[in-house]
Design an enzyme around this catalytic site. Structure first.
Site, PDB file in Angstrom:
ATOM      1  N   ASP A  10       0.796  -1.247   0.000  1.00 31.72           N
ATOM      2  CA  ASP A  10       0.000   0.000   0.000  1.00 31.72           C
ATOM      3  C   ASP A  10       0.824   1.290   0.000  1.00 31.72           C
ATOM      4  O   ASP A  10       0.492   2.247   0.721  1.00 31.72           O
ATOM      5  CB  ASP A  10      -0.962   0.011   1.202  1.00 31.72           C
ATOM      6  CG  ASP A  10      -2.139  -0.939   1.006  1.00 31.72           C
ATOM      7  OD1 ASP A  10      -2.236  -1.563  -0.067  1.00 31.72           O
ATOM      8  OD2 ASP A  10      -2.971  -1.065   1.932  1.00 31.72           O
ATOM      9  N   ASP A  48      -4.389  -1.445  -1.999  1.00 34.71           N
ATOM     10  CA  ASP A  48      -5.749  -1.254  -1.522  1.00 34.71           C
ATOM     11  C   ASP A  48      -6.518  -0.676  -2.720  1.00 34.71           C
ATOM     12  O   ASP A  48      -6.043   0.249  -3.377  1.00 34.71           O
ATOM     13  CB  ASP A  48      -5.695  -0.230  -0.376  1.00 34.71           C
ATOM     14  CG  ASP A  48      -6.728  -0.469   0.702  1.00 34.71           C
ATOM     15  OD1 ASP A  48      -7.139  -1.628   0.902  1.00 34.71           O
ATOM     16  OD2 ASP A  48      -7.113   0.515   1.364  1.00 34.71           O
ATOM     17  N   CYS A 137      -2.327  -2.779   7.428  1.00 30.67           N
ATOM     18  CA  CYS A 137      -2.057  -3.705   6.318  1.00 30.67           C
ATOM     19  C   CYS A 137      -0.712  -4.397   6.437  1.00 30.67           C
ATOM     20  O   CYS A 137      -0.580  -5.569   6.071  1.00 30.67           O
ATOM     21  CB  CYS A 137      -2.197  -2.990   4.992  1.00 30.67           C
ATOM     22  SG  CYS A 137      -3.944  -2.624   4.680  1.00 30.67           S
TER      23      CYS A 137
HETATM   24  C1  VGL Z   1      -5.139   0.425   5.349  1.00 30.82           C
HETATM   25  C2  VGL Z   1      -6.822   1.316   6.614  1.00 30.82           C
HETATM   26  C3  VGL Z   1      -7.721   1.122   5.590  1.00 30.82           C
HETATM   27  C4  VGL Z   1      -3.685   0.081   5.239  1.00 30.82           C
HETATM   28  C5  VGL Z   1      -6.028   0.217   4.318  1.00 30.82           C
HETATM   29  O1  VGL Z   1      -3.176  -0.016   4.107  1.00 30.82           O
HETATM   30  O2  VGL Z   1      -3.033  -0.108   6.280  1.00 30.82           O
HETATM   31  N1  VGL Z   1      -5.543   0.948   6.500  1.00 30.82           N
HETATM   32  N2  VGL Z   1      -7.299   0.562   4.445  1.00 30.82           N
HETATM   33 ZN    ZN Z   2      -8.557   0.535   2.744  1.00 31.48          ZN
END
Ligand code: VGL
Ligand code: ZN
Length: 182
Positions: A10, A48, A137
């Site tokens: 991410d 994501d 994540c």
């Molecule tokens: C994430 C919150 C919502 C992350 C993704 O990548 O850690 N956190 N969606």
């Molecule tokens: Zn997310």
């Protein structure tokens, strides 16, 4: 360098300078690039990738502002990392509007393969992880990798987080869970 791969979690604009800008985001991207330059191992990217009405968003009663919506800049991999990214090794998660999905382990590429499956096909045993956010994540991806039997390393300077205290707690939990720090 055999049987090693880097999983970049991410490192997307919304987590760096967008709606969910995390602490240490820009520095983490630079550290990831530096790591890649010094360690030319295969790279798998987790993204994501939410529909606009995902349950994770406050508008739907979820905990987060809208982020990483499909087709928006916020969901794109940071430009500094693109030279190191192969489309076949990009794995998307969070596409099912009805469930939160923090782990990248079951993310799916355009060919329909999961991250875990592809690591298996590539004969990877040692997975190096960097990315965002440490507490969500990164931690969930780490836990699934450990459950699947991988040895997991964390590039500590190449992590970004929602909250520093949360980052430290997640780092401690992952160390307890067998994380090796780089
Ligand atoms: C994430 C919150 C919502 C992350 C993704 O990548 O850690 N956190 N969606
Ligand atoms: Zn997310």
């Amino acid at each position: 360098m055999k049987d090693q791969a880097l999983v970049v979690v991410d490192m997307l604009y919304d987590f760096i300078d967008g709606s969910m800008a995390c602490q240490n985001g820009d520095a983490a991207v630079d550290a990831a690039v530096e790591y890649i330059r010094k360690n030319p191992v295969p790279r798998l990217f987790v993204c994501d990738n939410h529909p606009a009405d995902h349950c994770s968003f406050t508008e739907q009663g979820g905990p987060w502002p809208a982020h990483c919506v499909q087709g928006t800049r916020g969901g794109q991999i940071h430009g500094k990392l693109l030279p190191y990214c192969d489309e076949d090794l990009v794995f998307y998660k969070g596409r099912d509007r009805s469930r939160e999905q923090y782990s990248g382990f079951e993310g799916v590429n355009d060919a329909g393969q999961t991250l875990g499956e592809v690591l298996g096909i590539m004969d990877i045993r040692n997975v190096i992880v960097c990315g965002i956010a440490t507490e969500y994540c990164v931690r969930n991806t780490f836990e699934d990798l450990r459950k699947a039997g991988f040895t997991v390393y964390l590039v500590k300077d190449a992590l970004a987080y929602v909250d520093y205290k949360g980052h430290l707690e997640a780092m401690a939990a992952m160390a307890q869970g067998g994380a090796r720090l780089l």
